[in-house]
Design a protein around this motif. Structure first.
Motif, PDB file in Angstrom:
ATOM      1  N   GLY A   1      -7.633  -5.701  -6.209  1.00 10.09           N
ATOM      2  CA  GLY A   1      -7.475  -6.654  -5.114  1.00 10.09           C
ATOM      3  C   GLY A   1      -7.185  -5.946  -3.808  1.00 10.09           C
ATOM      4  O   GLY A   1      -6.534  -4.897  -3.772  1.00 10.09           O
ATOM      5  N   HIS A   2      -7.643  -6.519  -2.726  1.00 12.10           N
ATOM      6  CA  HIS A   2      -7.594  -5.893  -1.406  1.00 12.10           C
ATOM      7  C   HIS A   2      -6.166  -5.544  -0.981  1.00 12.10           C
ATOM      8  O   HIS A   2      -5.865  -4.402  -0.620  1.00 12.10           O
ATOM      9  N   PHE A   3      -5.272  -6.527  -0.992  1.00 10.79           N
ATOM     10  CA  PHE A   3      -3.919  -6.285  -0.488  1.00 10.79           C
ATOM     11  C   PHE A   3      -3.164  -5.336  -1.408  1.00 10.79           C
ATOM     12  O   PHE A   3      -2.408  -4.475  -0.945  1.00 10.79           O
ATOM     13  N   ASN A   4      -3.348  -5.488  -2.719  1.00 14.19           N
ATOM     14  CA  ASN A   4      -2.727  -4.542  -3.646  1.00 14.19           C
ATOM     15  C   ASN A   4      -3.198  -3.113  -3.360  1.00 14.19           C
ATOM     16  O   ASN A   4      -2.411  -2.167  -3.370  1.00 14.19           O
ATOM     17  N   ALA A   5      -4.492  -2.956  -3.117  1.00 17.76           N
ATOM     18  CA  ALA A   5      -5.070  -1.624  -2.974  1.00 17.76           C
ATOM     19  C   ALA A   5      -4.527  -0.884  -1.755  1.00 17.76           C
ATOM     20  O   ALA A   5      -4.370   0.337  -1.783  1.00 17.76           O
ATOM     21  N   GLU A   6      -4.234  -1.603  -0.670  1.00 14.20           N
ATOM     22  CA  GLU A   6      -3.769  -0.944   0.549  1.00 14.20           C
ATOM     23  C   GLU A   6      -2.247  -0.822   0.631  1.00 14.20           C
ATOM     24  O   GLU A   6      -1.712  -0.204   1.551  1.00 14.20           O
ATOM     25  N   GLU A   7      -1.566  -1.383  -0.350  1.00 17.05           N
ATOM     26  CA  GLU A   7      -0.093  -1.431  -0.318  1.00 17.05           C
ATOM     27  C   GLU A   7       0.538  -0.038  -0.187  1.00 17.05           C
ATOM     28  O   GLU A   7       1.497   0.160   0.563  1.00 17.05           O
ATOM     29  N   LEU A   8       0.000   0.948  -0.906  1.00 16.31           N
ATOM     30  CA  LEU A   8       0.600   2.278  -0.871  1.00 16.31           C
ATOM     31  C   LEU A   8       0.498   2.920   0.516  1.00 16.31           C
ATOM     32  O   LEU A   8       1.332   3.761   0.884  1.00 16.31           O
ATOM     33  N   GLY A   9      -0.517   2.534   1.279  1.00 16.74           N
ATOM     34  CA  GLY A   9      -0.625   3.044   2.642  1.00 16.74           C
ATOM     35  C   GLY A   9       0.540   2.587   3.500  1.00 16.74           C
ATOM     36  O   GLY A   9       1.037   3.339   4.360  1.00 16.74           O
ATOM     37  N   MET A  10       1.001   1.350   3.282  1.00 13.22           N
ATOM     38  CA  MET A  10       2.157   0.851   4.020  1.00 13.22           C
ATOM     39  C   MET A  10       3.454   1.424   3.460  1.00 13.22           C
ATOM     40  O   MET A  10       4.409   1.678   4.209  1.00 13.22           O
ATOM     41  N   LYS A  11       3.510   1.659   2.168  1.00 14.18           N
ATOM     42  CA  LYS A  11       4.687   2.317   1.602  1.00 14.18           C
ATOM     43  C   LYS A  11       4.868   3.693   2.233  1.00 14.18           C
ATOM     44  O   LYS A  11       5.989   4.117   2.553  1.00 14.18           O
ATOM     45  N   TYR A  12       3.762   4.400   2.432  1.00  5.24           N
ATOM     46  CA  TYR A  12       3.809   5.741   3.015  1.00  5.24           C
ATOM     47  C   TYR A  12       4.325   5.708   4.454  1.00  5.24           C
ATOM     48  O   TYR A  12       4.829   6.712   4.972  1.00  5.24           O
TER      49      TYR A  12
ATOM     50  N   LYS B   1     -22.975   8.784  -7.500  1.00  5.35           N
ATOM     51  CA  LYS B   1     -22.298  10.071  -7.361  1.00  5.35           C
ATOM     52  C   LYS B   1     -20.887  10.048  -7.953  1.00  5.35           C
ATOM     53  O   LYS B   1     -20.297  11.109  -8.184  1.00  5.35           O
ATOM     54  N   ALA B   2     -20.340   8.858  -8.173  1.00  3.00           N
ATOM     55  CA  ALA B   2     -18.947   8.735  -8.611  1.00  3.00           C
ATOM     56  C   ALA B   2     -18.872   8.318 -10.075  1.00  3.00           C
ATOM     57  O   ALA B   2     -19.726   7.577 -10.573  1.00  3.00           O
ATOM     58  N   ASP B   3     -17.824   8.778 -10.744  1.00  6.51           N
ATOM     59  CA  ASP B   3     -17.540   8.308 -12.098  1.00  6.51           C
ATOM     60  C   ASP B   3     -16.781   6.982 -12.062  1.00  6.51           C
ATOM     61  O   ASP B   3     -17.009   6.104 -12.893  1.00  6.51           O
ATOM     62  N   VAL B   4     -15.861   6.881 -11.095  1.00  5.96           N
ATOM     63  CA  VAL B   4     -15.041   5.674 -10.948  1.00  5.96           C
ATOM     64  C   VAL B   4     -15.062   5.227  -9.500  1.00  5.96           C
ATOM     65  O   VAL B   4     -14.879   6.038  -8.588  1.00  5.96           O
ATOM     66  N   LEU B   5     -15.287   3.936  -9.294  1.00 10.27           N
ATOM     67  CA  LEU B   5     -15.178   3.339  -7.966  1.00 10.27           C
ATOM     68  C   LEU B   5     -13.912   2.499  -7.914  1.00 10.27           C
ATOM     69  O   LEU B   5     -13.628   1.730  -8.834  1.00 10.27           O
ATOM     70  N   ILE B   6     -13.155   2.670  -6.825  1.00  8.60           N
ATOM     71  CA  ILE B   6     -11.975   1.836  -6.585  1.00  8.60           C
ATOM     72  C   ILE B   6     -12.230   1.079  -5.286  1.00  8.60           C
ATOM     73  O   ILE B   6     -12.097   1.636  -4.195  1.00  8.60           O
ATOM     74  N   PRO B   7     -12.639  -0.185  -5.374  1.00  9.44           N
ATOM     75  CA  PRO B   7     -12.929  -0.971  -4.174  1.00  9.44           C
ATOM     76  C   PRO B   7     -11.696  -1.752  -3.718  1.00  9.44           C
ATOM     77  O   PRO B   7     -10.712  -1.895  -4.458  1.00  9.44           O
TER      78      PRO B   7
ATOM     79  N   SER C   1       4.662  -6.351  -1.127  1.00 11.33           N
ATOM     80  CA  SER C   1       4.214  -7.747  -1.075  1.00 11.33           C
ATOM     81  C   SER C   1       4.237  -8.371  -2.458  1.00 11.33           C
ATOM     82  O   SER C   1       4.347  -9.595  -2.595  1.00 11.33           O
ATOM     83  N   GLY C   2       4.115  -7.518  -3.472  1.00  6.38           N
ATOM     84  CA  GLY C   2       4.065  -8.016  -4.854  1.00  6.38           C
ATOM     85  C   GLY C   2       2.636  -8.178  -5.291  1.00  6.38           C
ATOM     86  O   GLY C   2       1.738  -8.459  -4.492  1.00  6.38           O
ATOM     87  N   ASP C   3       2.408  -7.968  -6.567  1.00  4.95           N
ATOM     88  CA  ASP C   3       1.060  -8.098  -7.103  1.00  4.95           C
ATOM     89  C   ASP C   3       0.517  -9.487  -6.799  1.00  4.95           C
ATOM     90  O   ASP C   3       1.182 -10.493  -7.046  1.00  4.95           O
ATOM     91  N   SER C   4      -0.683  -9.528  -6.256  1.00  2.00           N
ATOM     92  CA  SER C   4      -1.310 -10.809  -5.916  1.00  2.00           C
ATOM     93  C   SER C   4      -1.713 -11.615  -7.140  1.00  2.00           C
ATOM     94  O   SER C   4      -2.002 -12.807  -7.036  1.00  2.00           O
TER      95      SER C   4
END
Length: 276
Positions: free
Chosen positions: A236-247, A202-208, A267-270
């Motif tokens: 990467g997992h930690f990179n992907a959730e970083e913006l949630g903590m920035k918010y 269903k998706a064109d792009v997946l961001i896991p 945290s910096g790019d892993s």
């Protein structure tokens, strides 16, 4: 305000999390001391701890574990030199580290039939990316988006800038025209991935949050070869959730009555990248 009071105010703001096995506990330091400032981050690395201390901050709110995984005990790690060194760093700086994982993600299934509050990690990602008007489906845990048409390459460059990363990994067609984006959370490589496979078309792009080569990645590669322009953009997992903590720096001041300085420390790019 004491650090324990800060923690209690944040817990009260979040939807109550009744799971007795919650990960959201104080991981280091004396929470009865007065709070001199707060740093929020996705992972309280040794570097983040050093930066917070240099700023006179004595409370770090981290989303992820600080000691190399959720399952290892202090007894199991006790002789490891880097566990010892990080433990000493925390003791020497006097910094308190509290983990906000379960509470910030909210009380959706399987813990509760009804979600009342947003999942502030994914809601935060949406807000920091400016995708509020593109959400399709659940707005309290936004994972699906219908964006104005772009290409995989253009979307990847947009994410690089917003996340402040060194690079991204792409599976699929960089030139594909895309619009529907699915933040598909964990891709572990087992039976858990079946639901993601059944939704991937269903998706064109997946961001896991992370990927495994032998399930969804293999699916996307075959989909492209068989004539469907799709891609995975993976950071990467930690990179992907970083913006949630920035918010978190946007909503936390009001929760605490604007009494304390709140600083986002990335945290910096892993990852670093070498390209052929």
């Amino acid at each position: 305000m004491k650090i324990i009071e800060v923690i209690d105010k944040i817990k009260a703001f979040h939807q109550p999390f009744e799971n007795p096995k919650t990960k959201d506990t104080v991981k280091a330091g004396d929470e009865m001391q007065e709070c001199t400032g707060i740093a929020v981050t996705c992972q309280a690395t040794a570097e983040v701890i050093q930066k917070a201390h240099a700023l006179g901050i004595n409370l770090i709110i981290t989303h992820e574990s600080i000691f190399f995984g959720d399952e290892f005990t202090a007894e199991e790690l006790g002789e490891d030199p880097f566990f010892i060194a990080k433990h000493k760093l925390l003791k020497d700086t006097g910094i308190v580290v509290w983990r906000d994982h379960d509470h910030i993600h909210g009380m959706g299934k399987p813990f509760s039939e009804v979600r009342y509050n947003p999942d502030y990690i994914f809601y935060g990602i949406m807000s920091e990316l400016g995708w509020q008007d593109y959400v399709i489906g659940d707005k309290l845990k936004p994972l699906w988006y219908k964006l104005p048409q772009t290409t995989v390459s253009e979307l990847a460059r947009f994410l690089l800038d917003k996340y402040n990363l060194n690079g991204l990994r792409v599976v699929g067609d960089l030139n594909a025209p895309v619009s529907t984006v699915f933040i598909c959370e964990h891709i572990f490589g087992g039976k858990h991935d079946l639901n993601k496979l059944l939704e991937a078309h269903k998706a064109d792009v997946l961001i896991p949050l992370e990927i495994c080569d032998w399930t969804v990645s293999a699916y996307i590669r075959d989909a492209v070869t068989l004539g469907s322009p799709k891609a995975i953009i993976e950071m990467g997992h930690f990179n992907a959730e970083e913006l949630g903590m920035k918010y978190m720096t946007k909503w936390l001041p009001e929760v605490l009555g604007n009494e304390l300085a709140i600083t986002y420390i990335q945290s910096g790019d892993s990852f670093q990248y070498l390209l052929r």
